[in-house]
Write a protein that holds these residues in place. Sequence first.
Motif, PDB file in Angstrom:
ATOM      1  N   VAL A   1     102.856  54.240  18.692  1.00 36.82           N
ATOM      2  CA  VAL A   1     103.443  53.924  19.995  1.00 36.82           C
ATOM      3  C   VAL A   1     102.420  54.170  21.109  1.00 36.82           C
ATOM      4  O   VAL A   1     102.252  53.354  22.017  1.00 36.82           O
ATOM      5  CB  VAL A   1     104.713  54.773  20.230  1.00 36.82           C
ATOM      6  CG1 VAL A   1     105.244  54.559  21.644  1.00 36.82           C
ATOM      7  CG2 VAL A   1     105.773  54.430  19.190  1.00 36.82           C
ATOM      8  N   GLU A   2     101.696  55.266  21.015  1.00 40.90           N
ATOM      9  CA  GLU A   2     100.688  55.591  22.019  1.00 40.90           C
ATOM     10  C   GLU A   2      99.580  54.538  22.033  1.00 40.90           C
ATOM     11  O   GLU A   2      99.128  54.110  23.100  1.00 40.90           O
ATOM     12  CB  GLU A   2     100.102  56.971  21.739  1.00 40.90           C
ATOM     13  CG  GLU A   2      99.037  57.389  22.751  1.00 40.90           C
ATOM     14  CD  GLU A   2      98.428  58.727  22.402  1.00 40.90           C
ATOM     15  OE1 GLU A   2      97.526  59.166  23.148  1.00 40.90           O
ATOM     16  OE2 GLU A   2      98.842  59.338  21.392  1.00 40.90           O
ATOM     17  N   GLU A   3      99.144  54.097  20.854  1.00 41.97           N
ATOM     18  CA  GLU A   3      98.084  53.090  20.788  1.00 41.97           C
ATOM     19  C   GLU A   3      98.524  51.767  21.402  1.00 41.97           C
ATOM     20  O   GLU A   3      97.760  51.102  22.116  1.00 41.97           O
ATOM     21  CB  GLU A   3      97.656  52.891  19.333  1.00 41.97           C
ATOM     22  CG  GLU A   3      96.935  54.100  18.743  1.00 41.97           C
ATOM     23  CD  GLU A   3      96.608  53.903  17.263  1.00 41.97           C
ATOM     24  OE1 GLU A   3      97.032  52.860  16.720  1.00 41.97           O
ATOM     25  OE2 GLU A   3      95.952  54.774  16.677  1.00 41.97           O
ATOM     26  N   VAL A   4      99.772  51.382  21.141  1.00 38.82           N
ATOM     27  CA  VAL A   4     100.281  50.128  21.708  1.00 38.82           C
ATOM     28  C   VAL A   4     100.363  50.228  23.233  1.00 38.82           C
ATOM     29  O   VAL A   4      99.995  49.308  23.966  1.00 38.82           O
ATOM     30  CB  VAL A   4     101.651  49.783  21.092  1.00 38.82           C
ATOM     31  CG1 VAL A   4     102.261  48.583  21.804  1.00 38.82           C
ATOM     32  CG2 VAL A   4     101.514  49.501  19.608  1.00 38.82           C
ATOM     33  N   MET A   5     100.863  51.354  23.729  1.00 39.29           N
ATOM     34  CA  MET A   5     100.971  51.540  25.185  1.00 39.29           C
ATOM     35  C   MET A   5      99.595  51.543  25.849  1.00 39.29           C
ATOM     36  O   MET A   5      99.401  50.993  26.934  1.00 39.29           O
ATOM     37  CB  MET A   5     101.697  52.852  25.487  1.00 39.29           C
ATOM     38  CG  MET A   5     103.130  52.934  24.983  1.00 39.29           C
ATOM     39  SD  MET A   5     104.221  51.690  25.703  1.00 39.29           S
ATOM     40  CE  MET A   5     104.459  50.604  24.289  1.00 39.29           C
ATOM     41  N   ARG A   6      98.618  52.124  25.156  1.00 38.33           N
ATOM     42  CA  ARG A   6      97.275  52.159  25.720  1.00 38.33           C
ATOM     43  C   ARG A   6      96.670  50.748  25.761  1.00 38.33           C
ATOM     44  O   ARG A   6      95.956  50.404  26.718  1.00 38.33           O
ATOM     45  CB  ARG A   6      96.395  53.081  24.882  1.00 38.33           C
ATOM     46  CG  ARG A   6      95.130  53.546  25.603  1.00 38.33           C
ATOM     47  CD  ARG A   6      94.374  54.541  24.753  1.00 38.33           C
ATOM     48  NE  ARG A   6      95.176  55.713  24.429  1.00 38.33           N
ATOM     49  CZ  ARG A   6      95.368  56.729  25.272  1.00 38.33           C
ATOM     50  NH1 ARG A   6      94.820  56.692  26.477  1.00 38.33           N
ATOM     51  NH2 ARG A   6      96.105  57.762  24.907  1.00 38.33           N
ATOM     52  N   SER A   7      96.973  49.948  24.767  1.00 36.93           N
ATOM     53  CA  SER A   7      96.473  48.567  24.773  1.00 36.93           C
ATOM     54  C   SER A   7      97.106  47.765  25.906  1.00 36.93           C
ATOM     55  O   SER A   7      96.464  46.865  26.473  1.00 36.93           O
ATOM     56  CB  SER A   7      96.750  47.905  23.422  1.00 36.93           C
ATOM     57  OG  SER A   7      98.143  47.722  23.227  1.00 36.93           O
ATOM     58  N   VAL A   8      98.352  48.090  26.221  1.00 37.99           N
ATOM     59  CA  VAL A   8      99.018  47.413  27.348  1.00 37.99           C
ATOM     60  C   VAL A   8      98.266  47.717  28.649  1.00 37.99           C
ATOM     61  O   VAL A   8      97.982  46.825  29.455  1.00 37.99           O
ATOM     62  CB  VAL A   8     100.494  47.868  27.447  1.00 37.99           C
ATOM     63  CG1 VAL A   8     101.100  47.412  28.763  1.00 37.99           C
ATOM     64  CG2 VAL A   8     101.295  47.327  26.273  1.00 37.99           C
TER      65      VAL A   8
ATOM     66  N   PRO B   1      90.948  56.391  34.712  1.00 36.70           N
ATOM     67  CA  PRO B   1      91.619  55.640  33.650  1.00 36.70           C
ATOM     68  C   PRO B   1      93.106  55.941  33.593  1.00 36.70           C
ATOM     69  O   PRO B   1      93.537  57.052  33.888  1.00 36.70           O
ATOM     70  CB  PRO B   1      90.910  56.121  32.366  1.00 36.70           C
ATOM     71  CG  PRO B   1      90.346  57.457  32.721  1.00 36.70           C
ATOM     72  CD  PRO B   1      89.992  57.380  34.174  1.00 36.70           C
ATOM     73  N   PRO B   2      93.926  54.945  33.234  1.00 40.62           N
ATOM     74  CA  PRO B   2      95.373  55.180  33.092  1.00 40.62           C
ATOM     75  C   PRO B   2      95.670  56.108  31.919  1.00 40.62           C
ATOM     76  O   PRO B   2      94.852  56.278  31.015  1.00 40.62           O
ATOM     77  CB  PRO B   2      95.929  53.776  32.866  1.00 40.62           C
ATOM     78  CG  PRO B   2      94.780  52.988  32.335  1.00 40.62           C
ATOM     79  CD  PRO B   2      93.547  53.552  32.968  1.00 40.62           C
ATOM     80  N   VAL B   3      96.847  56.691  31.961  1.00 40.96           N
ATOM     81  CA  VAL B   3      97.218  57.717  30.982  1.00 40.96           C
ATOM     82  C   VAL B   3      98.532  57.324  30.311  1.00 40.96           C
ATOM     83  O   VAL B   3      99.442  56.794  30.953  1.00 40.96           O
ATOM     84  CB  VAL B   3      97.374  59.086  31.671  1.00 40.96           C
ATOM     85  CG1 VAL B   3      97.859  60.145  30.670  1.00 40.96           C
ATOM     86  CG2 VAL B   3      96.059  59.508  32.305  1.00 40.96           C
ATOM     87  N   VAL B   4      98.613  57.597  28.997  1.00 40.32           N
ATOM     88  CA  VAL B   4      99.853  57.436  28.238  1.00 40.32           C
ATOM     89  C   VAL B   4     100.319  58.832  27.842  1.00 40.32           C
ATOM     90  O   VAL B   4      99.616  59.547  27.135  1.00 40.32           O
ATOM     91  CB  VAL B   4      99.651  56.561  26.988  1.00 40.32           C
ATOM     92  CG1 VAL B   4     100.941  56.488  26.176  1.00 40.32           C
ATOM     93  CG2 VAL B   4      99.174  55.180  27.378  1.00 40.32           C
ATOM     94  N   ALA B   5     101.514  59.215  28.312  1.00 42.01           N
ATOM     95  CA  ALA B   5     102.043  60.556  28.036  1.00 42.01           C
ATOM     96  C   ALA B   5     103.369  60.428  27.293  1.00 42.01           C
ATOM     97  O   ALA B   5     104.290  59.756  27.770  1.00 42.01           O
ATOM     98  CB  ALA B   5     102.233  61.331  29.337  1.00 42.01           C
ATOM     99  N   ILE B   6     103.435  61.053  26.107  1.00 36.88           N
ATOM    100  CA  ILE B   6     104.694  61.090  25.354  1.00 36.88           C
ATOM    101  C   ILE B   6     105.521  62.242  25.909  1.00 36.88           C
ATOM    102  O   ILE B   6     105.157  63.411  25.789  1.00 36.88           O
ATOM    103  CB  ILE B   6     104.434  61.257  23.856  1.00 36.88           C
ATOM    104  CG1 ILE B   6     103.648  60.045  23.328  1.00 36.88           C
ATOM    105  CG2 ILE B   6     105.742  61.416  23.094  1.00 36.88           C
ATOM    106  CD1 ILE B   6     103.308  60.146  21.862  1.00 36.88           C
ATOM    107  N   LYS B   7     106.657  61.915  26.509  1.00 31.93           N
ATOM    108  CA  LYS B   7     107.451  62.905  27.228  1.00 31.93           C
ATOM    109  C   LYS B   7     108.518  63.559  26.361  1.00 31.93           C
ATOM    110  O   LYS B   7     108.821  64.744  26.525  1.00 31.93           O
ATOM    111  CB  LYS B   7     108.126  62.240  28.438  1.00 31.93           C
ATOM    112  CG  LYS B   7     107.150  61.839  29.542  1.00 31.93           C
ATOM    113  CD  LYS B   7     106.512  63.071  30.156  1.00 31.93           C
ATOM    114  CE  LYS B   7     105.609  62.713  31.312  1.00 31.93           C
ATOM    115  NZ  LYS B   7     104.993  63.900  31.947  1.00 31.93           N
TER     116      LYS B   7
END
Length: 342
Positions: free
Chosen positions: A243-250, A262-268
């Motif tokens: 899920v994190e990898e997909v969000m980062r690709s977005v 750089p943008p950040v992906v945080a699993i809350k």
Amino acid sequence: MFGDDNFLPLVLINILGIAGIVVWHIQGGNRPTGRLIVQILFFTGMSFVLFTARIAPHRPDGIFTQGFAALLSKSARILWWTHLAWTIIGFVHIYVRLNHKSRNAHLIQDIAIAVIYLGVALSVIGFVFGMPIGTLVATSGVIAIIFGLALQNTLGDVFSGIALTLGRAYAIGDWVELSDGTEGRVVETNWRSTNLLTATYNVVVLPNSILAKQGVTNLSRPDETHQIALRVRIAATQRPRLVEEVMRSVLQASVRIVKNPPPVVAIKAIDAIAIEVELQFRVDSVATRTSAKNEIVDLLHDRCRASGLSLAMPAESLVFVPTSAANEYPDVNNEALSSRSV
């Protein structure tokens, strides 16, 4: 009369004063530096004539008290005080322009000019015409109290505008957000109100007294970039790492967001139903945040479908079903009917 030592200097001062006014108007308002130079030259010339003739502009004339000579004496002193005011005001304008505050310090500049004119007017009344300034000030104070009581709200707006300008909470062109949710770009500030241009291109006029009582968030400082946090709930059928990898690709595929920082992906959070992810990214300005979010949502839909990820139902839509009811209705979809832990 024409043989008196002070008469010719008074004539010369009047000529210099009137010539200075004419040249000052010919210069125009678009050349403040040129105007200031003219004011300094003519004021210096008038002051030099006064000094050499030993004429004191801060004292009433004790020689010429009647006739044309008295008129020349008074007009010479009035012109000297007027040029003094204009010279000081010229320095104020130049100072404001050199500090790039020609729009931000509009109120302070107006106050300074008003104080200068008031001081010169009182000086002319007291020193040229010999009237008692103390009595005039006392009478003006009574009148000011009466006007102050009648114009409480207006004066409140004026002083609030002064306080906001001195505090420099915002400037012309800044995008601000008020505590009541109002957002807009500051397009004008004046004595009574501040005008905000909203994202829907409506102008909101806010009295300064009301604006001073609200919390103001300046979205244009320290720079124009604006951070956005977008939360997404993904069905808990895949590993959080995927899920994190997909969000980062977005985020990497987006062209409307700022890539530095750089943008950040945080699993809350994660539970039996969903993995909650927050996408944190910045945009160039508040005005572009809607288009950037739309792009991110569109990319999110496509990348999730290509990667086999499904969006989870909102947490608010989950229904609590007692165990007895679940046994009675076994065909109910367990993903939609589940218990929430508080």
